[in-house]
Design an enzyme around this catalytic site. Structure first.
Site, mmCIF file in Angstrom:
data_model
loop_
_atom_site.group_PDB
_atom_site.id
_atom_site.type_symbol
_atom_site.label_atom_id
_atom_site.label_comp_id
_atom_site.label_asym_id
_atom_site.label_seq_id
_atom_site.Cartn_x
_atom_site.Cartn_y
_atom_site.Cartn_z
ATOM 1 N N ASP A 260 37.415 44.883 46.210
ATOM 2 C CA ASP A 260 37.309 43.446 46.011
ATOM 3 C C ASP A 260 38.142 43.093 44.776
ATOM 4 O O ASP A 260 38.488 43.970 43.975
ATOM 5 C CB ASP A 260 35.845 43.073 45.823
ATOM 6 C CG ASP A 260 35.653 41.591 45.588
ATOM 7 O OD1 ASP A 260 36.275 40.792 46.306
ATOM 8 O OD2 ASP A 260 34.891 41.236 44.669
ATOM 9 N N ASP A 262 37.882 39.691 42.451
ATOM 10 C CA ASP A 262 37.165 39.039 41.354
ATOM 11 C C ASP A 262 35.831 39.734 41.088
ATOM 12 O O ASP A 262 35.012 39.911 41.990
ATOM 13 C CB ASP A 262 36.931 37.567 41.685
ATOM 14 C CG ASP A 262 38.240 36.841 41.980
ATOM 15 O OD1 ASP A 262 39.197 37.034 41.209
ATOM 16 O OD2 ASP A 262 38.303 36.110 42.979
ATOM 17 N N GLN A 304 39.769 34.305 49.507
ATOM 18 C CA GLN A 304 40.357 33.298 48.629
ATOM 19 C C GLN A 304 40.254 31.915 49.278
ATOM 20 O O GLN A 304 41.246 31.324 49.720
ATOM 21 C CB GLN A 304 41.805 33.662 48.306
ATOM 22 C CG GLN A 304 41.950 34.873 47.401
ATOM 23 C CD GLN A 304 41.247 34.684 46.065
ATOM 24 O OE1 GLN A 304 41.341 33.612 45.456
ATOM 25 N NE2 GLN A 304 40.516 35.700 45.611
#
Length: 428
Positions: A260, A262, A304
């Site tokens: 992943d 963030d 996103q």
């Protein structure tokens, strides 16, 4: 299909290791660099070879002969048909192609003679034919992009820019030309090859194709390394010993650590819309370097929704990812691929992009990005891991058939481990 290997280099930066032989004949794990290359070619049926030789070239001819001799290393026939072009004076990295302009009538493979590689050449060739470029260059990430020339491409992998290592750059995609090329025979009809003179392959042949849209990049995580310095020479030797060179060939099943973005690689700031907010988590570069050295692929899979919501453009997101790659590259780490889902199913955002407001198979917890990466890179998902800081990461990994590890997230919700570095140490 002919393979032409530029084997005339002196290797001044590593000549001290063995000044008595030309660079392609330097021994690595008991075998000349050039024999390593020819072994990969022969194994895949590419046996029609032209060697362009110069400095101490007679040593190459004495060793390989016409390609039917017995290898003094393996005791087996080389199994090749070898033709020689001998430069009477240095002709650069492509000048000797002048001698072949009437002989070559179809696409050909052109290799630097100072690299160790093991790639699926058939896959490379298939891509070249499908994309229809005048030339296709093999690109990949490396651990020292800050002192390498960088290749810039558009969404269709057409090369749009070529940054020399001396040129200023801020944020960049870590992709470099690896020294393997497939060229159309028509390229030998160009003015640069109509008389015998020194020719630089990159400057005089490939870069002029950029403005024409005729240069294509084939991006792959397979193993290609040059012998430019004693340090890299030693690194390649260790990789051969560990079996990492042959294992990275995409004809073999790969293993990946899916990451992943963030809260895993960079600090979680909510929806990251401003490139200035991207900052690596502590230990991220060290963790990614461990993945790089292990033989696993390092693949980012990230939702996103800011793109669908109209808060970040695709171009802005790609620049954010370039910053991510630049920060990692500055510490010797690299990502093999980045996949992102731009979709978001909920409507009602100012400036949203209607065509992206859909239910999709790529948005985690769906496994679409992982499945696409598996198709692209022949990944064995059951031997791979998904690492992230949310339940959606874990669910996506399990749906894809991966093993999973969850990190403690920004809100302090306890995961399997606290940091990416801990996770990677568990995996390896």
């Amino acid at each position: 299909m002919k393979t032409i290997i530029m084997a005339g280099g002196r290797g001044t930066r590593i000549a001290g290791l063995n000044p008595e032989v030309p660079k392609p004949m330097m021994l690595i794990e008991g075998m000349p660099i050039l024999e390593h290359q020819l072994s990969v070619l022969r194994r895949q049926g590419f046996t029609d070879v032209v060697l362009a030789i110069g400095y101490l070239g007679q040593k190459i001819q004495d060793y390989f002969g016409d390609g039917r001799k017995i290898s003094p290393v393996t005791g087996e026939p080389f199994g090749l048909s070898i033709q020689y072009i001998e430069e009477q004076e240095p002709l650069g990295t492509a000048g000797s192609l002048y001698f072949l302009k009437h002989q070559i009538t179809e696409d050909f493979l052109l290799l630097n003679g100072d690299i160790i590689f093991d790639i699926d050449i058939g896959r490379f060739l298939e891509y070249h034919k499908k994309e229809g470029g005048v030339a296709t260059i093999f690109t990949h990430p490396n651990g020292h992009p800050y002192d390498s020339g960088l290749i810039c491409t558009d969404s269709k992998q057409r090369v749009t820019g070529w940054l020399n290592k001396e040129e200023p750059r801020i944020w960049y995609k870590n992709r470099v030309n690896a020294g393997l090329h497939i060229l159309s025979a028509d390229i030998l009809k160009r003015p640069v090859f109509q008389e015998l003179h020194k020719v630089d392959l990159d400057r005089d042949v490939l870069k002029p194709l950029v403005e024409e849209g005729g240069l294509v990049a084939y991006d792959s995580p397979e193993y290609v390394k040059d012998m430019g310095t004693p340090e890299r020479f030693s690194e390649v030797s260790r990789d051969i010993q560990a079996g990492r060179v042959t294992a990275k060939n995409l004809c073999k099943k790969q293993k990946a650590v899916f990451l992943d973005r963030d809260g895993t690689l960079n600090k979680h700031v909510g929806f990251l819309r401003d490139i200035e907010e991207l900052e690596l988590m502590e230990g991220t570069a060290e963790a990614v370097k461990l993945i790089n050295r292990s033989g696993f692929l390092a693949v980012v899979v990230t939702n996103q929704p800011v793109v669908a919501r109209g808060e970040v453009t695709v171009g802005e997101l790609e620049l954010i990812h370039q910053k991510l790659e630049t920060l990692l590259g500055a510490e010797g780490a690299y990502l093999d691929a980045i996949y992102y889902c731009p979709h978001h199913p909920d409507k009602g955002y100012k400036g949203e992009v209607p065509e992206l407001k859909v239910e999709c198979s790529c948005r985690k917890p769906n496994p679409g990005m992982l499945l696409q990466a598996a198709r692209d890179y022949n990944i064995e998902l059951s031997e791979s891991w998904m690492v992230g800081d949310s339940e959606n990461d874990v669910i996506a990994g399990k749906k894809a058939g991966c093993k999973t590890l969850r990190l403690t997230n920004a809100e302090g919700k306890k995961g399997d481990v606290d940091t990416l570095l801990e996770a990677v140490r568990v995996i390896l």
